[in-house]
Write a protein that holds these residues in place. Structure first.
Motif, mmCIF file in Angstrom:
data_model
loop_
_atom_site.group_PDB
_atom_site.id
_atom_site.type_symbol
_atom_site.label_atom_id
_atom_site.label_comp_id
_atom_site.label_asym_id
_atom_site.label_seq_id
_atom_site.Cartn_x
_atom_site.Cartn_y
_atom_site.Cartn_z
ATOM 1 N N GLU A 161 0.836 -1.206 0.000
ATOM 2 C CA GLU A 161 0.000 0.000 0.000
ATOM 3 C C GLU A 161 0.867 1.251 0.000
ATOM 4 N N GLN A 162 1.926 1.197 0.799
ATOM 5 C CA GLN A 162 2.874 2.319 0.875
ATOM 6 C C GLN A 162 3.467 2.584 -0.514
ATOM 7 N N MET A 163 3.910 1.506 -1.189
ATOM 8 C CA MET A 163 4.514 1.661 -2.517
ATOM 9 C C MET A 163 3.513 2.213 -3.507
ATOM 10 N N ALA A 164 2.267 1.733 -3.406
ATOM 11 C CA ALA A 164 1.229 2.226 -4.312
ATOM 12 C C ALA A 164 1.013 3.722 -4.100
ATOM 13 N N ARG A 165 0.984 4.144 -2.826
ATOM 14 C CA ARG A 165 0.823 5.573 -2.517
ATOM 15 C C ARG A 165 1.982 6.383 -3.100
ATOM 16 N N GLU A 166 3.195 5.871 -2.908
ATOM 17 C CA GLU A 166 4.369 6.593 -3.428
ATOM 18 C C GLU A 166 4.314 6.702 -4.941
ATOM 19 N N LYS A 167 3.853 5.604 -5.585
ATOM 20 C CA LYS A 167 3.759 5.611 -7.046
ATOM 21 C C LYS A 167 2.745 6.666 -7.496
ATOM 22 N N GLU A 168 1.620 6.741 -6.782
ATOM 23 C CA GLU A 168 0.605 7.750 -7.118
ATOM 24 C C GLU A 168 1.173 9.157 -6.956
ATOM 25 N N GLU A 169 1.873 9.354 -5.845
ATOM 26 C CA GLU A 169 2.469 10.676 -5.593
ATOM 27 C C GLU A 169 3.444 11.049 -6.707
ATOM 28 N N MET A 170 4.259 10.068 -7.110
ATOM 29 C CA MET A 170 5.225 10.347 -8.176
ATOM 30 C C MET A 170 4.514 10.684 -9.485
ATOM 31 N N ALA A 171 3.437 9.963 -9.759
ATOM 32 C CA ALA A 171 2.672 10.225 -10.982
ATOM 33 C C ALA A 171 2.089 11.634 -10.938
ATOM 34 N N MET A 172 1.559 12.001 -9.753
ATOM 35 C CA MET A 172 1.001 13.351 -9.611
ATOM 36 C C MET A 172 2.078 14.415 -9.809
ATOM 37 N N ARG A 173 3.245 14.177 -9.189
ATOM 38 C CA ARG A 173 4.358 15.130 -9.324
ATOM 39 C C ARG A 173 4.759 15.263 -10.786
ATOM 40 N N LEU A 174 4.800 14.098 -11.467
ATOM 41 C CA LEU A 174 5.186 14.099 -12.874
ATOM 42 C C LEU A 174 4.187 14.918 -13.684
ATOM 43 N N GLN A 175 2.890 14.726 -13.384
ATOM 44 C CA GLN A 175 1.856 15.504 -14.098
ATOM 45 C C GLN A 175 2.032 17.006 -13.832
ATOM 46 N N GLN A 176 2.261 17.351 -12.572
ATOM 47 C CA GLN A 176 2.463 18.744 -12.197
ATOM 48 C C GLN A 176 3.690 19.323 -12.934
ATOM 49 N N PHE A 177 4.738 18.489 -12.974
ATOM 50 C CA PHE A 177 5.967 18.910 -13.624
ATOM 51 C C PHE A 177 5.727 19.158 -15.105
ATOM 52 N N GLU A 178 5.013 18.188 -15.744
ATOM 53 C CA GLU A 178 4.717 18.338 -17.170
ATOM 54 C C GLU A 178 3.833 19.556 -17.419
ATOM 55 N N ALA A 179 2.841 19.728 -16.547
ATOM 56 C CA ALA A 179 1.941 20.885 -16.683
ATOM 57 C C ALA A 179 2.753 22.191 -16.556
ATOM 58 N N ALA A 180 3.660 22.206 -15.590
ATOM 59 C CA ALA A 180 4.508 23.388 -15.377
ATOM 60 C C ALA A 180 5.408 23.617 -16.584
#
Length: 103
Positions: free
Chosen positions: A81-100
């Motif tokens: 569950e922890q890894m899944a959460r981290e993966k989601e966070e990374m995906a969100m960061r990546l989206q934010q980064f791409e959007a930026a």
């Protein structure tokens, strides 16, 4: 004629002998089946005794192992569950980064 009576007597004796043999065979089969059933019952009782003995001897250890396995499973589950959460966070960061980056 005398020959006919004799033949009939022989036939009747053969018939009686055949019926006797059938009865004997049936009795033998019944005995064999009963013996087999008894043998299986003895084996089953023996296995149950062995299982009881095994559980009495190893019960505490088995329960410990079971408890350990369950806690390990819980641990692995929370790690997943922890890894899944981290993966989601990374995906969100990546989206934010791409959007930026596109802005």
């Amino acid at each position: 004629g005398g020959a006919e009576a004799w033949e009939r007597e022989v036939r009747e004796k053969q018939q009686l002998a055949a019926e006797e043999k059938l009865r004997d065979d049936a009795k033998k089969r019944e005995q064999a089946e009963r013996k087999e059933a008894e043998r299986k019952a003895v084996i089953r009782a023996d296995e149950e005794e062995r299982m009881k003995g095994f559980v009495q001897e190893n019960g505490p250890m088995l329960f410990e192992k079971l408890a350990l396995a369950q806690s390990e499973n819980e641990h692995l589950k929370s790690e997943r569950e922890q890894m899944a959460r981290e993966k989601e966070e990374m995906a969100m960061r990546l989206q934010q980064f791409e959007a930026a980056a596109q802005a």
